[in-house]
Scaffold this motif. Structure first.
Motif, PDB file in Angstrom:
ATOM      1  N   LEU A   4       0.849  -1.192   0.000  1.00 23.43           N
ATOM      2  CA  LEU A   4       0.000   0.000   0.000  1.00 23.43           C
ATOM      3  C   LEU A   4       0.877   1.231   0.000  1.00 23.43           C
ATOM      4  N   LYS A  33      -3.031   4.252  -4.468  1.00 19.78           N
ATOM      5  CA  LYS A  33      -4.294   3.644  -4.076  1.00 19.78           C
ATOM      6  C   LYS A  33      -4.949   4.412  -2.951  1.00 19.78           C
ATOM      7  N   LEU A  34      -4.171   5.045  -2.124  1.00 20.87           N
ATOM      8  CA  LEU A  34      -4.748   5.766  -0.998  1.00 20.87           C
ATOM      9  C   LEU A  34      -3.880   6.963  -0.678  1.00 20.87           C
ATOM     10  N   ILE A  40      -9.893   8.063  -1.666  1.00 22.02           N
ATOM     11  CA  ILE A  40      -9.777   6.608  -1.648  1.00 22.02           C
ATOM     12  C   ILE A  40     -10.150   6.049  -3.011  1.00 22.02           C
ATOM     13  N   HIS A  41      -9.278   5.255  -3.570  1.00 26.97           N
ATOM     14  CA  HIS A  41      -9.545   4.660  -4.871  1.00 26.97           C
ATOM     15  C   HIS A  41     -10.762   3.738  -4.793  1.00 26.97           C
ATOM     16  N   ASN A  43     -11.426   1.039  -6.178  1.00 29.49           N
ATOM     17  CA  ASN A  43     -11.139  -0.392  -6.155  1.00 29.49           C
ATOM     18  C   ASN A  43     -10.410  -0.845  -4.889  1.00 29.49           C
ATOM     19  N   LEU A  44     -10.115   0.081  -4.001  1.00 26.09           N
ATOM     20  CA  LEU A  44      -9.441  -0.294  -2.762  1.00 26.09           C
ATOM     21  C   LEU A  44     -10.459  -0.925  -1.816  1.00 26.09           C
ATOM     22  N   LEU A  66      -9.139  -2.855   6.124  1.00 29.63           N
ATOM     23  CA  LEU A  66      -8.461  -2.917   4.841  1.00 29.63           C
ATOM     24  C   LEU A  66      -7.714  -4.241   4.765  1.00 29.63           C
TER      25      LEU A  66
END
Length: 304
Positions: A4, A33-34, A40-41, A43-44, A66
């Protein structure tokens, strides 16, 4: 937990739609991704359980899960003035939610140690710096960049008024996060005439003339000629826009490299000449990103 990447951006005027689009474009290029914005993406796989917002907009905190792990993420913008209630209030909200994975990022408007986090170096700790150190001690969290670079000196902010550098943008993490941290770095942020429309029209006109000269014959019906012309122009437009995107990205990467190089030189020399070159490069990059953001907004509004 899967790899991440977290980035903290100190950016003003996020209510502006063009500025938001520029940040989104920046994040897409970086493939984050974050981020601590907190964006916040889609797809996360983050399931948000709780959101805490400061009434004055000084911080936003989220907790959730997460990759099946309990996480706590916060974005902080510390007050410029001496506000003795800021860190106690933040401590109350953060400590109320227990999570082994805790990350607080943002502009704290104070440095952990003025002797190494300011240039020229400072002397005694300010009251805000003392409260920051106490805050970290109470939560058992650490300055991630300092852990990764125990002897280095780098900065995130330059004050034109005071002619000084400081590292006020911090990423504070729990020990569990630090144990899994692979890298923590300070990078440049781009988010601190013959028009393209004329060029595009000229290009399409030329392509249309080439097509008509080659294909407009007596044995071709007008309807077939028109349908074929539309397909040809569609391919030409795709080719043109692809080339423009590649050229724009190449220019962006070049400007970012120049800015990064000039920032390093300016931190060492504080030369006014280098500062002017740095400001010019930043301005050029900002204009490039603004133009791209406006185009993205236009096409988003008019797409079928």
């Amino acid at each position: 937990m899967t790899d991440l990447k977290i980035i903290s951006l100190n950016v003003k005027r996020l209510n502006n739609v063009v500025k938001r689009q520029k940040i989104i474009s920046f994040l897409k290029k970086e493939k984050h991704k974050l981020v601590a914005a907190i964006l916040i993406h889609r797809n996360l796989p983050l399931t948000i359980e709780k959101v805490i917002k400061d009434k004055e907009g000084r911080y936003i905190l989220i907790s959730g899960f997460l990759f099946r792990e309990s996480v706590f993420i916060g974005c902080v913008y510390g007050p410029n003035s001496e506000d003795v209630s800021f860190f106690p209030n933040l401590l109350t909200h953060v400590s109320a939610i227990a999570s082994p994975y805790l990350v607080l990022g943002g502009d704290f408007n104070c440095v952990p140690d003025p002797r190494v986090d300011k240039s020229p170096p400072g002397g005694e700790l300010s009251p805000k710096s003392i409260r920051l150190i106490e805050f970290c001690s109470d939560l058992e969290i650490c300055d991630s960049w300092r852990v990764a670079h125990p002897t280095d000196r780098d900065f995130t902010f330059f004050s034109c008024h005071h002619q000084s550098f400081s590292r006020i943008d911090l990423l504070l993490s729990s020990r569990t996060v630090l144990d899994r941290m692979e890298e923590c770095s300070i990078r440049s942020c781009p988010l601190s005439d013959y028009s393209d429309e004329s060029l595009f029209i000229e290009y399409i006109t030329k392509e249309w003339n080439v097509f008509m000269t080659t294909n407009k014959t007596e044995d071709v019906s007008p309807s077939l000629l028109w349908e074929t012309a539309k397909a040809y122009l569609r391919g030409s437009i795709i080719s043109y826009t692809t080339a423009q995107k590649k050229a724009s990205m190449k220019e962006q990467l070049s400007l970012e490299h120049i800015i990064q190089k000039l920032e390093v030189q300016f931190k060492i020399s504080r030369s006014k000449t280098i500062l002017k070159k740095l400001e010019a490069a930043r301005s050029a990059l900002n204009q490039l990103l603004t133009k791209r953001a406006k185009a993205a907004i236009f096409f988003d509004k008019h797409k079928l």
